[in-house]
Design an enzyme around this catalytic site. Structure first.
Site, short mmCIF file in Angstrom:
data_model
loop_
_atom_site.label_atom_id
_atom_site.label_comp_id
_atom_site.label_asym_id
_atom_site.label_seq_id
_atom_site.Cartn_x
_atom_site.Cartn_y
_atom_site.Cartn_z
CD GLN A 161 4.68 -49.91 78.98
OE1 GLN A 161 5.63 -49.14 79.00
NE2 GLN A 161 4.71 -51.04 78.30
CD GLU A 205 -0.21 -51.03 73.91
OE1 GLU A 205 -0.77 -51.69 74.81
OE2 GLU A 205 1.01 -51.10 73.67
CD GLU A 283 4.17 -58.17 79.41
OE1 GLU A 283 4.80 -57.52 78.55
OE2 GLU A 283 2.95 -58.45 79.28
CG ASP A 309 8.00 -57.69 76.49
OD1 ASP A 309 8.68 -58.12 75.54
OD2 ASP A 309 7.33 -56.64 76.40
CE LYS A 334 5.82 -57.01 73.15
NZ LYS A 334 6.36 -55.87 73.94
NE ARG A 363 6.76 -54.16 70.73
CZ ARG A 363 8.09 -54.14 70.81
NH1 ARG A 363 8.82 -54.90 70.01
NH2 ARG A 363 8.71 -53.39 71.71
CB SER A 364 2.67 -49.03 71.69
OG SER A 364 4.02 -48.74 71.45
CE LYS A 385 0.41 -57.12 76.87
NZ LYS A 385 1.63 -56.61 77.55
#
EC number: 4.2.1.11
Length: 419
Positions: A161, A205, A283, A309, A334, A363-364, A385
């Site tokens: 991803q 992103e 990740e 995650d 998160k 988050r995206s 991130k």
């Protein structure tokens, strides 16, 4: 006598995120007229154990979430001291009374929880990061920049991803960040030259999505860009596999690069990549229930930070399992996954006590609010991130980190980071 810190009003507002989807903003105001807000971000790739969002009309509105803020949360928090984060979050949790926050909605709850924290810091005249950090002098986290997208974040055939760069060996955040931008620009030129300018358009992103089919193609592009920019040995590489998204539970196989791999074969695949490229971060390399496989990979890749995650979803219950099994050296943080700031603090404190690295993440689906940047500094997160150095909702976070470093003289975490 009226307490000037008491909550006078909680109000919800429907806004949009960076993907044009509706989300909720919650305002919290004190008797003294001090007010701030919290926005609920949203992910594209989600762990099954995340807090559930309240949405309507197939996700096209959050009107019900706004009503919950205005007619349920507002009276429940009226008169509560805004400085009492733990009490505020407990009230929200108790009213909701579900394990996955599905009654009030994880989106409604986290927006309210963030708003309360920001209003409290504002009422006390403190920067958000200072309010969170207390007397500690935190450091600026190392950024993880997602510069090539695959999986659910892209329209190409890549299964991984996120392909990430980590500018570590620098004395300041500013030096590190602008070096990463050089690599990003170099990559843009390389993609334009090899695949055409059309593929330099950016994704959710801010990363690129060139027409690649295999993992090594993306890693080669990034490795070449790092070398071309002159940062070999200073900027390292990482990946967010989001492996749950390419795992076939019926076959118990991972479908990647045109092959069907069992867990052991996938582990060997990662070991080979780590030998070929300077990969220091990995990740979600396996699906979200594979605590033992995470641990086996971490044991074999001792100098790489294997990170969970979907494995943990910022939930202390699952982190305890990972600690017991020694699954990872890193955890993604998160706040919207678990639903409240207080629960997020519990999670990060437990991770810290067990020498696990913190990776605070966006988050995206984001907004222009830079809360997550201040939060990352406040909890002294090892990494942050928040996407590529592009798109306003991503750059707002980086600009806040630059501002904090410049204004308060905080040291850069990479300066003291050893692999």
């Amino acid at each position: 006598m009226i307490n000037r810190f008491s909550i006078e009003k909680v109000k919800g507002l429907e806004i949009i995120d960076s993907r044009g989807n509706p989300t909720i903003r919650v305002f919290v105001r004190t008797n003294d007229g001090v007010e701030s807000f919290g926005d609920a971000p949203a992910g594209a790739s989600k762990g099954t154990r995340e807090a559930i969002e309240v949405r309507d009309e197939n996700g096209l509105t959050v009107k019900r979430a706004v009503d919950i803020a205005n007619y349920i949360i507002d009276p429940a928090l009226h008169g509560i001291d805004v400085r009492e984060q733990g009490i505020i979050d407990k009230i929200l949790i108790d009213i909701d009374s579900t394990e996955n926050k599905s009654k009030l909605g994880g989106n409604t709850i986290i927006a309210t929880s963030i708003a309360a924290l920001k209003t409290s810091s504002k009422a006390l005249g403190l920067e958000v990061f200072k309010y969170i950090a207390g007397p500690r002098l935190p450091k600026i986290p190392i950024p993880l920049l997602n510069i090539i997208n695959g999986g659910l974040h892209a329209g190409n055939k890549l299964k991984i991803q996120e392909f990430i760069i980590l500018p570590i060996k620098f004395n300041t955040f500013k030096e590190a960040f602008f070096a990463a931008i050089e690599v990003y620009r170099n990559l843009k030129g390389l993609i334009s030259e090899r695949y055409g300018k059309i593929y330099t358009a950016v994704g959710d992103e801010g990363g690129f999505s060139p027409p690649l089919e295999e993992t090594r193609e993306a890693l080669d592009l990034i490795y070449t860009s790092i070398n071309n920019a002159g940062y070999q040995g200073k900027i390292y590489m990482g990946m967010d596999a989001a492996a749950s998204d390419f795992y076939d539970p019926k076959k118990e196989k991972y479908i990647i690069d045109g092959k069907e791999l069992n867990p052991t074969q996938l582990l060997e695949f990662y070991l080979d990549l780590a030998k070929e490229y300077p990969i220091v971060y990995l990740e979600d390399p396996f699906e979200e229930n594979s605590f033992d496989m995470f641990g086996e990979l971490q044991n074999k890749l001792n100098s790489t930070i294997v990170t969970g995650d979907d494995l943990y979803t910022t939930n202390i219950k699952y982190l305890k399992i990972g600690i017991e099994k020694r699954s990872t050296k890193g955890v993604i943080v998160k706040p919207n996954q678990v639903g409240t700031i207080s629960e997020t603090f519990e999670f990060t404190n437990l991770a810290r006590r067990n020498s696990i690295k913190l990776v605070t993440s966006h988050r995206s689906g984001e907004t222009e609010d830079n809360f997550i940047a201040e939060f990352a500094v406040g909890i002294e997160s090892d990494f942050i991130k928040t996407g590529a150095p592009a798109r306003g909702e991503r750059t707002s976070k980086y600009n806040k980190l630059l501002e904090i470093e410049n204004k308060f003289g905080l040291e850069y975490g990479g300066k003291y980071f050893y692999l």
